[in-house]
Every structure is written in C-alpha cells, then in structure tokens.
Design a protein around this motif. Structure first.
Motif, PDB file in Angstrom:
ATOM      1  N   ILE A   1       9.615  25.147  45.582  1.00  8.49           N
ATOM      2  CA  ILE A   1      10.621  26.206  45.620  1.00  8.49           C
ATOM      3  C   ILE A   1      10.127  27.428  44.855  1.00  8.49           C
ATOM      4  O   ILE A   1       9.745  27.327  43.689  1.00  8.49           O
ATOM      5  CB  ILE A   1      11.954  25.726  45.009  1.00  8.49           C
ATOM      6  CG1 ILE A   1      12.497  24.516  45.778  1.00  8.49           C
ATOM      7  CG2 ILE A   1      12.982  26.866  45.021  1.00  8.49           C
ATOM      8  CD1 ILE A   1      13.712  23.878  45.133  1.00  8.49           C
TER       9      ILE A   1
ATOM     10  N   ILE B   1      19.229  30.682  46.054  1.00  5.95           N
ATOM     11  CA  ILE B   1      19.158  29.731  47.163  1.00  5.95           C
ATOM     12  C   ILE B   1      18.381  28.483  46.760  1.00  5.95           C
ATOM     13  O   ILE B   1      18.586  27.400  47.318  1.00  5.95           O
ATOM     14  CB  ILE B   1      18.573  30.405  48.414  1.00  5.95           C
ATOM     15  CG1 ILE B   1      19.550  31.485  48.907  1.00  5.95           C
ATOM     16  CG2 ILE B   1      18.292  29.397  49.517  1.00  5.95           C
ATOM     17  CD1 ILE B   1      19.097  32.239  50.124  1.00  5.95           C
ATOM     18  N   GLY B   2      17.525  28.618  45.775  1.00  8.36           N
ATOM     19  CA  GLY B   2      16.809  27.453  45.279  1.00  8.36           C
ATOM     20  C   GLY B   2      17.752  26.343  44.838  1.00  8.36           C
ATOM     21  O   GLY B   2      17.431  25.155  44.953  1.00  8.36           O
TER      22      GLY B   2
ATOM     23  N   GLU C   1      11.620  31.191  44.028  1.00 11.45           N
ATOM     24  CA  GLU C   1      12.753  32.112  44.121  1.00 11.45           C
ATOM     25  C   GLU C   1      12.321  33.502  43.664  1.00 11.45           C
ATOM     26  O   GLU C   1      11.715  33.650  42.602  1.00 11.45           O
ATOM     27  CB  GLU C   1      13.912  31.632  43.247  1.00 11.45           C
ATOM     28  CG  GLU C   1      14.592  30.373  43.758  1.00 11.45           C
ATOM     29  CD  GLU C   1      15.817  30.003  42.950  1.00 11.45           C
ATOM     30  OE1 GLU C   1      16.889  30.597  43.164  1.00 11.45           O
ATOM     31  OE2 GLU C   1      15.693  29.114  42.084  1.00 11.45           O
TER      32      GLU C   1
ATOM     33  N   ASP D   1      13.372  37.839  43.389  1.00 14.07           N
ATOM     34  CA  ASP D   1      14.328  38.933  43.409  1.00 14.07           C
ATOM     35  C   ASP D   1      13.804  40.002  44.359  1.00 14.07           C
ATOM     36  O   ASP D   1      12.637  39.980  44.766  1.00 14.07           O
ATOM     37  CB  ASP D   1      14.481  39.502  41.992  1.00 14.07           C
ATOM     38  CG  ASP D   1      15.768  40.291  41.804  1.00 14.07           C
ATOM     39  OD1 ASP D   1      16.504  40.495  42.802  1.00 14.07           O
ATOM     40  OD2 ASP D   1      16.042  40.705  40.666  1.00 14.07           O
TER      41      ASP D   1
ATOM     42  N   TYR E   1      20.169  30.568  37.466  1.00 12.03           N
ATOM     43  CA  TYR E   1      19.013  31.169  38.125  1.00 12.03           C
ATOM     44  C   TYR E   1      19.284  32.626  38.511  1.00 12.03           C
ATOM     45  O   TYR E   1      18.367  33.426  38.640  1.00 12.03           O
ATOM     46  CB  TYR E   1      18.649  30.355  39.373  1.00 12.03           C
ATOM     47  CG  TYR E   1      18.229  28.947  39.056  1.00 12.03           C
ATOM     48  CD1 TYR E   1      16.912  28.640  38.734  1.00 12.03           C
ATOM     49  CD2 TYR E   1      19.168  27.909  39.038  1.00 12.03           C
ATOM     50  CE1 TYR E   1      16.534  27.339  38.421  1.00 12.03           C
ATOM     51  CE2 TYR E   1      18.807  26.606  38.727  1.00 12.03           C
ATOM     52  CZ  TYR E   1      17.482  26.329  38.418  1.00 12.03           C
ATOM     53  OH  TYR E   1      17.113  25.038  38.103  1.00 12.03           O
TER      54      TYR E   1
ATOM     55  N   ASP F   1      21.843  32.591  52.746  1.00 11.68           N
ATOM     56  CA  ASP F   1      22.356  31.225  52.841  1.00 11.68           C
ATOM     57  C   ASP F   1      23.446  30.994  53.884  1.00 11.68           C
ATOM     58  O   ASP F   1      24.079  29.936  53.892  1.00 11.68           O
ATOM     59  CB  ASP F   1      22.833  30.737  51.469  1.00 11.68           C
ATOM     60  CG  ASP F   1      24.136  31.397  50.989  1.00 11.68           C
ATOM     61  OD1 ASP F   1      24.699  32.244  51.727  1.00 11.68           O
ATOM     62  OD2 ASP F   1      24.586  31.068  49.873  1.00 11.68           O
TER      63      ASP F   1
ATOM     64  N   THR G   1      24.618  33.963  45.837  1.00  9.74           N
ATOM     65  CA  THR G   1      23.165  33.940  46.023  1.00  9.74           C
ATOM     66  C   THR G   1      22.733  35.258  46.651  1.00  9.74           C
ATOM     67  O   THR G   1      23.533  35.958  47.286  1.00  9.74           O
ATOM     68  CB  THR G   1      22.719  32.774  46.923  1.00  9.74           C
ATOM     69  OG1 THR G   1      23.274  32.955  48.236  1.00  9.74           O
ATOM     70  CG2 THR G   1      23.178  31.431  46.360  1.00  9.74           C
TER      71      THR G   1
ATOM     72  N   ILE H   1      16.817  34.778  45.167  1.00 13.90           N
ATOM     73  CA  ILE H   1      17.353  34.126  43.969  1.00 13.90           C
ATOM     74  C   ILE H   1      18.696  33.439  44.260  1.00 13.90           C
ATOM     75  O   ILE H   1      19.570  33.991  44.911  1.00 13.90           O
ATOM     76  CB  ILE H   1      17.522  35.161  42.841  1.00 13.90           C
ATOM     77  CG1 ILE H   1      16.155  35.544  42.273  1.00 13.90           C
ATOM     78  CG2 ILE H   1      18.398  34.626  41.721  1.00 13.90           C
ATOM     79  CD1 ILE H   1      16.215  36.598  41.201  1.00 13.90           C
TER      80      ILE H   1
ATOM     81  N   VAL I   1      12.440  31.827  48.786  1.00 13.94           N
ATOM     82  CA  VAL I   1      13.856  32.143  48.989  1.00 13.94           C
ATOM     83  C   VAL I   1      14.313  33.215  48.008  1.00 13.94           C
ATOM     84  O   VAL I   1      13.767  33.358  46.917  1.00 13.94           O
ATOM     85  CB  VAL I   1      14.731  30.887  48.814  1.00 13.94           C
ATOM     86  CG1 VAL I   1      14.333  29.811  49.818  1.00 13.94           C
ATOM     87  CG2 VAL I   1      14.636  30.334  47.389  1.00 13.94           C
TER      88      VAL I   1
ATOM     89  N   CYS J   1       9.825  39.768  48.804  1.00 15.45           N
ATOM     90  CA  CYS J   1      11.270  39.691  49.033  1.00 15.45           C
ATOM     91  C   CYS J   1      11.809  41.131  48.985  1.00 15.45           C
ATOM     92  O   CYS J   1      11.842  41.751  47.920  1.00 15.45           O
ATOM     93  CB  CYS J   1      11.893  38.834  47.934  1.00 15.45           C
ATOM     94  SG  CYS J   1      13.682  38.648  48.017  1.00 15.45           S
TER      95      CYS J   1
END
Length: 380
Positions: free
Chosen positions: A202, A188-189, A204, A206, A40, A161, A245, A186, A184, A229
């Motif tokens: 979920i 952390i998913g 994710e 950037d 990911y 995290d 992460t 990228i 979240v 984000c």
C-alpha cells in the motif's frame, strides 16, 4: 391457521430473507471506519475539520434540486440503457508492454501501458457497484475477460473510493493473483487494510505526491516510471459520511511517454497545472459520462473533457490522443447511453483533437491503427 395468515407469514418470511440478503456483507464492503482512516488523513493539504475539501469550492448536488432529481429518477431512470447489445472484444495481451497503449475494460477500468510497464487503473470486475449484492447499479455489458486473464501488472492505481472505482471483491482477487503495489490517495489505504491488503503493498499519496516504480523495487530493463497523485475535483464516501478519504487523478510519466488517468472529476484548473508541471501528455483517459447540470461541479461533461485534454497537453488540443472513460458500462445518470460519446466526438472534431473510442476489451495503440469507427451508433 387460516390460509390468509399462512400466506401472510410466508410473505413476511420471504421479505425478511430478501432484507437479510440485501444487507449481507454490507459492513465489510463499505470498508474502514472513519476512526481507522483519520490517523492517515491528518496533515494532508486539503484535510481539515476531519474531512477532505476541493480547492475550488463546489456542490455535490445543486441546492434546491431535490424535487427535480426525484422527478428524473421516476421518469428517466432507464434513459442510460442502450437499445442494442454492447459489443465486446477479448483483450489482446502482447508478451511485452508497449511504449504507449491502453486496453479499456469498461467504465473507468483500464490497463495502461507506458514505456514497457503495465498500470491497472480503477479495476472493478464485479457485476454490481454497490455494497449490497442485490441492490445498486448493475453492468450493462459483461466484463470482457476474467480478472485471472490479466497479465502481471506493475502497479494498481485508484482514483477514489466510490463503488464504481473501488471494489472489494476485485481488490481481494488482485491481492491473491498479483504482486503489484496499490497506489491510492490518502485514506483509501485504510479500506485496503480492512480487506487484508498487506501493508507493504500500500502506497498512500497526497495531491502532488509522487513515487517511482524503481523505488518500489519494480524496474524493467533499467527504465523507470513515475506516478503522481494529481488534484481532482470530486468527492468520496462509501457510506453515510462523505469526504473522509481523498480523491485524485494520476499522471504516469516514463522516459519517453506520458499518460494521464482522470478517474472521475469535474472540470478544474488542476488540469492545466498538471499539464504544465508533468505534461504534455501523449495519452489522456478522461471521464465523459454520468454528468448532469445538478452536479456539474464534480462531473465533467463531454465538451469539458475535450477542453481538459487540451489543458493537459499544455494548450495544444491536437497533441496526443484522448480515450474516453466513465461511460457505457453502468447507468449512473439521466442522459442517454450514447449521448456522451456523440457530444465528445463532435467537440473533439471542432477542437482538432484525436480521439479513439474502443469497445470494451479493445486495446488502443496510438502508434498503430486506432479504433475510430462509430460502433456505438448500432447500440444506442
């Protein structure tokens, strides 16, 4: 068997039991493995050599500071504890979310209201921020209310995290009690999948990535909310390996109001960039605690938080309201318990920045009477 041998065997058994209890559940609490995260993370703007990197290089710990850190740990490990009891308020939960408000639950956990939506940020309801049940920093005040008392939320956002921002037990409880998606950075998913969060919940992103709640099927009276984000200057890691992460801050932009959640970060030019691109913000939640000159690159001090607020308000320190987070709940550094808020209030007064310092559980409505008394004076 002699009494001495019996006592020795008993002590050994007790020691073994303690070790087992301390280690129990640690692998699951740590989360996903690096191999599960890596697919990911590939392709992210700041990902290279199997790790994420800050745009502005910096040190997690200043080189050569090991001896001074050990001395601080031996002599100042209790400096961050208050002398008195930290007051609490039972959170007020209006039937409808406001145009702009925030309820602070302690540390970085907050329920943010923007244009009728509710966004839950960095929820941590556990008593200890550690993978172990009996080792690690513990709360200096109880959670103001049970997780089950939260109203329905429209999204849960996570900044990074570390255990004081991402908590397995809280996440699993939210999966069962709420229907909101988890937004979240990228990587952390993979932790969330490891803990049983359904894939469809979920999202994710950037740095610079955005998602609207309408696109996720969550709208209120035809309005929309866009969450972005945004870049932060920090690090990540739940085990021995760091930076697998991404870490981030978040902007929350509605049709009429804008809020910014800092999470945990050092001072960075990204604040001014976010202010120009997404602001000016009417409400900023910025970290003021757990700073130290030995890790200044990745944790802001209170004066920098006031400066960051001005950056997020496009150079106008008098615009909007600053609410401090990341202090008062866990002892994570070597400064005094009330030092962060004293320094922040003084810096804000000099800059002409409006601040509100809620007690844990208190709801701040910038349109109404905000808490401005110095309640911390009676505690620390």
């Amino acid at each position: 068997m002699t009494v001495k041998k019996i006592l020795g065997a008993a002590a050994g058994a007790l020691g073994l039991m303690w070790v087992v209890r301390a280690a129990w559940g640690i692998p699951s609490a740590i989360g996903a493995s690096m191999s599960a995260i890596q697919p990911y993370a590939s392709g992210a703007v700041s990902y290279r050599d199997r790790h994420f990197h800050n745009t502005e290089p910096g040190s997690q710990i200043v080189a050569g500071s090991a001896r001074s850190l050990l001395y601080s740990a031996l002599t100042r490990r209790n400096a961050g504890h208050p002398r008195g009891v930290i007051p609490l308020q039972t959170p007020v939960v209006p039937t409808e979310a406001a145009d702009l408000a925030v309820t602070w639950y302690g540390h970085a956990s907050a329920l943010i209201e923007v244009d009728g939506y509710r966004i839950l940020a960095d929820p941590v309801w556990s008593d200890r921020v550690s993978p172990s049940a009996i080792i690690g920093p513990t709360r200096m005040h109880p959670v103001p209310s049970p997780l089950s008392d939260l109203p329905p939320v429209d999204a849960v956002i996570i900044s990074h995290d570390h255990y004081d921002h991402l908590d397995k037990a809280t996440i699993r409880s939210l999966v069962a009690a709420q229907t909101a998606p988890f937004l979240v950075p990228i990587g952390i998913g993979a932790h969330l999948r490891h803990w049983g969060v359904p894939e469809h919940r979920i999202v994710e992103l950037d740095w610079g990535g955005s998602v609207s709640l309408a696109a996720l099927g969550r709208t209120r009276e035809g309005t929309d909310l866009v969450l972005t984000c945004t870049e932060a200057r920090h690090f990540s890691g739940r085990g021995l390996v760091r930076n697998t992460t991404l870490w981030a801050s978040w902007s929350i932009v509605g049709a009429t109001r804008r809020a910014y959640f800092g999470g945990d970060t050092g001072y960075t030019k990204a604040f001014a960039e976010a202010g120009t691109a997404l602001g000016p913000f009417d409400l900023t939640l910025l970290p003021i605690g757990a700073y130290d000159e030995r890790w200044a690159d990745v944790h802001m001090n209170p004066e920098e938080a006031v400066r960051a607020h001005a950056d997020l308000c496009v150079g106008d320190p008098g615009h909007g309201l600053l609410v401090p987070i990341h202090w008062a709940t866990f002892n994570l550094a070597f400064h005094g318990w009330s030092e962060p808020v004293h320094r922040m209030v003084e810096a804000a007064r000099a800059a002409g920045t409006a601040v509100a310092v809620p007690v844990p559980g208190q709801r701040v409505d910038p349109n109404g009477l905000s808490p401005r008394d110095s309640w911390w004076e009676d505690v620390g």
